[in-house]
Design an enzyme around this catalytic site. Structure first.
Site, mmCIF file in Angstrom:
data_model
loop_
_atom_site.group_PDB
_atom_site.id
_atom_site.type_symbol
_atom_site.label_atom_id
_atom_site.label_comp_id
_atom_site.label_asym_id
_atom_site.label_seq_id
_atom_site.Cartn_x
_atom_site.Cartn_y
_atom_site.Cartn_z
ATOM 1 N N LYS A 76 -4.826 -55.672 -20.416
ATOM 2 C CA LYS A 76 -4.220 -55.157 -18.827
ATOM 3 C C LYS A 76 -4.424 -53.644 -18.752
ATOM 4 O O LYS A 76 -4.287 -52.994 -19.602
ATOM 5 C CB LYS A 76 -2.760 -55.571 -18.690
ATOM 6 C CG LYS A 76 -2.502 -55.221 -17.255
ATOM 7 C CD LYS A 76 -0.883 -55.770 -17.386
ATOM 8 C CE LYS A 76 -0.171 -55.624 -15.982
ATOM 9 N NZ LYS A 76 1.317 -56.180 -15.808
ATOM 10 N N SER A 151 2.169 -59.534 -11.857
ATOM 11 C CA SER A 151 1.048 -58.401 -11.839
ATOM 12 C C SER A 151 0.055 -58.499 -12.744
ATOM 13 O O SER A 151 -1.075 -58.173 -12.478
ATOM 14 C CB SER A 151 1.667 -56.927 -11.959
ATOM 15 O OG SER A 151 2.151 -57.054 -13.223
ATOM 16 N N SER A 175 6.090 -60.713 -14.719
ATOM 17 C CA SER A 175 4.555 -60.641 -14.430
ATOM 18 C C SER A 175 3.644 -61.101 -15.746
ATOM 19 O O SER A 175 2.495 -60.973 -15.619
ATOM 20 C CB SER A 175 4.335 -59.009 -14.283
ATOM 21 O OG SER A 175 4.461 -58.438 -13.228
#
Ligand code: GLN
Length: 484
Positions: A76, A151, A175
């Site tokens: 990420k 997210s 997330s």
């Protein structure tokens, strides 16, 4: 090769059925074909990936094999990577090349994993749909008109689209679990303090936790073995031995008590999601588990408490982005105030600015007691609810999200509707507990997630149950049609 699990790819590399370079080239090729549509990656690290693959192949030749040696993965874009752009999904960091590498990333490097690139995400991890990314929304591989969740939507969509066999994510209020649920993959948020936050760009420091996203629970266990470590550079990292999460996957779950919170099966839960989750719970009964109804009476406080605490911490954490030290700077500021205002006004998106405003307001002298302190008290109540329940049951189960993936723009004008996406996931962050989402059904082609919540540092138990569930079901193997 892209349909193989990490465990299977490891076996293939060990047996020299293929090399890490072949594997890496294969995934890079999939990325170049499919990513223009899915938009799961912000940065493709082709050159360094091939170099790492060659190194891994040399290690394998020399007999220095690990569970992740030569396995391509994605990080990420919230994890700092030395020499490689790290944006956190924001214009603010659109030019930021970190001078150091996050502990999590370092752990993967030490095991010889290959980093294919960095995944797209909601700006500063604020969001549940990936629509707040400065780099454009990620599309859900199951239906490209729909959101992948957020997210960590880039990581979840990439794993679902088989752009990588595994990826890292972070979870502050859901997330990892919510995008895993919406993309039909498995994702685990570990106990707070289990995975180092050093070099992981901070959103809400008392809630943020990194964790793995992969297709199977077994792969999540392999990834967590690498991610979890004690890190003296993170003052909240817990100095406790890391168990081998793979070792207990095959334990029997006969007699395991699974608590079903009444509050997680009430109004607001989509009826079809409930049916899928109840079906999965019956599978757990088939495996010998016993279902027990429990109460988490303060559940209704979790979203309001979170949306005071998380913005408060974010407003403090994001004050460092001032246009002076690094990141974006506005053109031709006339004075210091103009520099601050325009830099932050131009480089932070709407949702980030909203959170900074809310957080600053809640922390201001006149409102601290009324909002921040009260939210901290609610947090205590939520924590106590879990503690009381986890004395009676081994694990808590329920839906990950109230409904399946929604269409782009459908919650755009209503931040509260978006905030309610995390109604079942936020409480575990407030309490610091581990939680996992695994695929447990499809509704009209959209995946549904089953959430498993355990006691502190009982990731092994969660992974064990998830693995047993995946042994007798096939939801984790279904491939989205658009990417087959
Ligand atoms: N969706 C929640 C938020 O917008 C949680 C995000 C997260 O876990 N990083 O804050």
């Amino acid at each position: 090769m892209h349909n193989m699990s990490i465990a299977q790819l490891n076996e293939g590399l060990r047996l020299k059925a293929f090399s890490s370079r072949e594997l890496t080239e294969h995934f890079l090729c999939r990325i170049s074909t499919l990513n223009p549509e899915i938009n799961a990656l912000i940065t493709i690290a082709e050159d360094s990936a091939l170099k790492e693959a060659d190194e891994a192949d040399r290690s394998i030749q020399n007999g220095a094999m690990t569970d992740l040696c030569g396995i391509p993965i994605l990080h990420k874009d919230i994890f700092c990577t030395e020499g490689i752009l790290t944006t956190c999904g924001s214009r603010m960091l659109s030019n930021f090349v970190p001078p150091y590498t996050a502990t999590v990333v370092k752990n993967f490097k030490e095991m010889g994993a290959v980093m294919l690139g960095k995944t797209n995400m909601d700006e500063f991890a604020m969001g549940s749909s990936n629509e707040t990314s400065y780099y454009g929304a990620v599309k859900n591989p199951w239906n490209t008109r729909k959101v992948p969740g957020g997210s960590s939507g880039g990581s979840a969509a990439a794993v679902a689209a088989r752009l990588a066999p595994g990826a890292t994510g972070t979870d502050t209020g859901g997330s990892i679990r919510q995008p895993a649920a919406l993309c039909g993959v498995s994702g685990l948020k570990p106990t707070y303090g289990r995975v180092s936050r050093w070099g992981m760009i901070a959103f809400a420091s008392s809630l943020d936790q990194g964790g793995p996203i992969a297709r199977t629970a077994e792969d999540c266990a392999i990834l967590l073995n690498c991610m979890a470590s004690y890190d003296p550079r993170d003052s909240t990292s817990v100095n406790q031995a890391v168990p081998n999460y793979v070792a207990s996957l095959n334990d029997s779950i006969k007699g395991l008590k699974v608590g079903l919170p009444k509050e997680y099966f009430s109004s607001g839960l989509n009826a079809e999601v409930e049916r899928a989750v109840r079906g999965a719970l019956n599978n757990l009964v088939d495996l010998g588990a016993e279902l027990v109804e429990i109460n988490l009476p303060n559940s209704h406080l979790s979203v309001p408490a979170y949306y005071v605490i998380a913005p408060a911490e974010a407003s403090a954490n994001l004050s460092r982005f001032d246009g002076v030290r690094y990141g974006y700077r506005c053109d031709d500021p006339v004075d210091l105030n103009d520099l601050y205002c325009r830099t932050r006004g131009e480089a932070f998106g709407e949702e980030v600015q909203r959170r900074i405003l809310i957080g600053t307001y809640c922390l201001s002298a006149g409102y601290y007691d009324a909002y921040y302190l009260k939210a901290q008290k609610a947090r205590q109540l939520i924590q106590r609810d879990f503690a009381a329940s986890l004395e009676k049951v081994d694990l808590i189960a329920g839906p990950t999200c109230p409904s399946p993936a929604f269409e782009f723009g459908s919650k755009g004008g209503d931040p509260v509707a978006m905030y309610l996406e995390d109604i079942y996931t936020i409480a575990t962050n407030l309490a610091g507990l581990p939680g996992m989402s695994i695929p447990c059904g499809l509704i009209g082609g959209d995946p549904v997630g089953l959430q498993l919540i355990g006691n502190y540092f009982e990731e092994s138990k969660i992974l064990n149950v998830a693995h047993q569930f995946q042994n007798i079901t096939n939801w984790h193997n279904v491939l989205p049609l658009s990417v087959s």
